[in-house]
Scaffold this motif. Sequence first.
Motif, PDB file in Angstrom:
ATOM      1  N   ALA A  94      -5.888  -4.349 -13.471  1.00 41.59           N
ATOM      2  CA  ALA A  94      -5.481  -3.616 -14.671  1.00 41.59           C
ATOM      3  C   ALA A  94      -4.335  -2.670 -14.325  1.00 41.59           C
ATOM      4  N   PRO A  95      -3.386  -2.463 -15.248  1.00 33.85           N
ATOM      5  CA  PRO A  95      -2.239  -1.596 -14.949  1.00 33.85           C
ATOM      6  C   PRO A  95      -2.628  -0.183 -14.540  1.00 33.85           C
ATOM      7  N   THR A  96      -3.815   0.273 -14.947  1.00 34.89           N
ATOM      8  CA  THR A  96      -4.236   1.641 -14.627  1.00 34.89           C
ATOM      9  C   THR A  96      -4.964   1.760 -13.289  1.00 34.89           C
ATOM     10  N   ASP A  97      -5.274   0.623 -12.640  1.00 36.64           N
ATOM     11  CA  ASP A  97      -6.015   0.676 -11.380  1.00 36.64           C
ATOM     12  C   ASP A  97      -5.170   1.296 -10.272  1.00 36.64           C
ATOM     13  N   ARG A  98      -5.826   2.060  -9.409  1.00 35.74           N
ATOM     14  CA  ARG A  98      -5.166   2.679  -8.267  1.00 35.74           C
ATOM     15  C   ARG A  98      -5.968   2.353  -7.006  1.00 35.74           C
ATOM     16  N   TRP A  99      -5.246   2.013  -5.939  1.00 35.07           N
ATOM     17  CA  TRP A  99      -5.892   1.707  -4.662  1.00 35.07           C
ATOM     18  C   TRP A  99      -5.632   2.861  -3.699  1.00 35.07           C
ATOM     19  N   PRO A 100      -6.693   3.508  -3.187  1.00 34.06           N
ATOM     20  CA  PRO A 100      -6.520   4.673  -2.298  1.00 34.06           C
ATOM     21  C   PRO A 100      -6.159   4.249  -0.878  1.00 34.06           C
ATOM     22  N   LEU A 101      -4.889   4.089  -0.617  1.00 31.96           N
ATOM     23  CA  LEU A 101      -4.417   3.672   0.699  1.00 31.96           C
ATOM     24  C   LEU A 101      -4.631   4.769   1.739  1.00 31.96           C
ATOM     25  N   ARG A 102      -5.152   4.383   2.894  1.00 29.16           N
ATOM     26  CA  ARG A 102      -5.259   5.310   4.020  1.00 29.16           C
ATOM     27  C   ARG A 102      -3.916   5.328   4.740  1.00 29.16           C
ATOM     28  N   GLN A 103      -3.090   6.287   4.392  1.00 26.08           N
ATOM     29  CA  GLN A 103      -1.706   6.279   4.852  1.00 26.08           C
ATOM     30  C   GLN A 103      -1.589   6.344   6.376  1.00 26.08           C
ATOM     31  N   LEU A 104      -2.484   7.079   7.029  1.00 27.47           N
ATOM     32  CA  LEU A 104      -2.401   7.206   8.476  1.00 27.47           C
ATOM     33  C   LEU A 104      -2.511   5.850   9.168  1.00 27.47           C
ATOM     34  N   SER A 105      -3.420   5.008   8.684  1.00 27.42           N
ATOM     35  CA  SER A 105      -3.577   3.696   9.309  1.00 27.42           C
ATOM     36  C   SER A 105      -2.323   2.851   9.133  1.00 27.42           C
ATOM     37  N   LEU A 106      -1.631   3.041   8.040  1.00 29.35           N
ATOM     38  CA  LEU A 106      -0.394   2.302   7.810  1.00 29.35           C
ATOM     39  C   LEU A 106       0.632   2.626   8.896  1.00 29.35           C
ATOM     40  N   VAL A 107       0.634   3.875   9.319  1.00 27.30           N
ATOM     41  CA  VAL A 107       1.614   4.329  10.306  1.00 27.30           C
ATOM     42  C   VAL A 107       1.164   4.006  11.730  1.00 27.30           C
ATOM     43  N   VAL A 108       0.002   4.534  12.119  1.00 24.31           N
ATOM     44  CA  VAL A 108      -0.387   4.435  13.525  1.00 24.31           C
ATOM     45  C   VAL A 108      -0.802   3.018  13.919  1.00 24.31           C
ATOM     46  N   GLU A 109      -1.127   2.175  12.938  1.00 29.19           N
ATOM     47  CA  GLU A 109      -1.473   0.789  13.249  1.00 29.19           C
ATOM     48  C   GLU A 109      -0.350  -0.179  12.868  1.00 29.19           C
ATOM     49  N   GLU A 110       0.781   0.374  12.437  1.00 26.12           N
ATOM     50  CA  GLU A 110       1.953  -0.422  12.050  1.00 26.12           C
ATOM     51  C   GLU A 110       1.570  -1.574  11.121  1.00 26.12           C
TER      52      GLU A 110
END
Length: 374
Positions: free
Chosen positions: A295-311
């Motif tokens: 749905a256009p209103t859905d939001r996914w809570p990304l764990r930003q740290l894992s995006l960085v430190v785990e590339e």
Amino acid sequence: MLIRSAVLHEMNAATPFAQTRPLRIEELELDEPGPGQVLVKMVAAGLCHSDLSVITGVRPRPLPLALGHEASARVVRTGAGVTDLRAGDLVVLIFVPSCGHCMPCMQGRPALCEPAAEANGNGTLFGGDKRLRLRNTAVYHHTGVSAFSDHAVVSRQSCVKVDADIDPVQAAMFGCAVLTGVGAVINTAGAQAGSTAAVVGLGGVGLCALLAAVASGCRQVVAVDIHDSKLALARSLGASAAVNARDPDAVEQIRALTHGGVDYSFEMAGSVPSMETAYSITRRGGMTVTAGLPAPTDRWPLRQLSLVVEERTVKGSYIGSCVPVRDVPRYIAMYLGGQLPIDRLMGQRHPLDDINAGFDRLNSGESLRDVIVF
């Protein structure tokens, strides 16, 4: 000319659809094709969650709407300026045409064509025309295709000619399910032989992605779904393991099977929980690709740290990042060569009058790729 079409007048209908009948079979007036347009007679149209999400109101569209976006058809007549198609040609209809001139098109990304996105949002053909009327009231076109109609006028840019000797009913799947699922693996992710992959959500698109992962030489392909019947089918199609997403330890199972997670995870269910699962089972340095439509209103809570430190890499994939005039013939050749057994994903065949019951089957989650056959 007069045609029969499945028209949606109101969204948010209750289930079962066979009783509430959100899609009405109407007799519509269809204008002749204008310059750059083509009159086609439908052969078959697939029942897809993208259509279901319009019926349920998850993805609102202007109404009344002649629904349907995945189809194969035969050319009947062409408008002025169309010289490369002839009556009788088999075409796969593409729900995002491309102008060739906007920035995404010039960058080789026609799936992101800006004029096409505007036309689809407005419920018109590519270029802004409307060709449908119901008792003098304009009817909107669904993604420029309106596939649940026995005839349609479409833009030339919405057609890919099929020269291969393929069952014309099976060809319908190449307009959405195959382009989206196979393209997500081959184009968006560029999955490499010897890598590991998981597919979360085994609808028509997800099963096509699974076939593509197997065809790409992934040494492990994990199938993830909430329906055991889909998991059993996935195993028979080449999945090395199958995990029910309802299991409380599903993520731990997959990470154990793959020694820490997969190189490529494909989210195909279009929900926040499935996206969370897909991201959680992707290894350090891996890629999570999503082609699901929440749905256009859905939001996914990304764990930003894992995006960085785990590339990590997270990528969206629309229509499989495809160039349809290149990829439809390529994927058909892979099917005919035995690399993509798309025929095994075909479900029941329905007449147009039974379309609401067909969407009940789709809504249950148990069906394969059911089609309307004209």
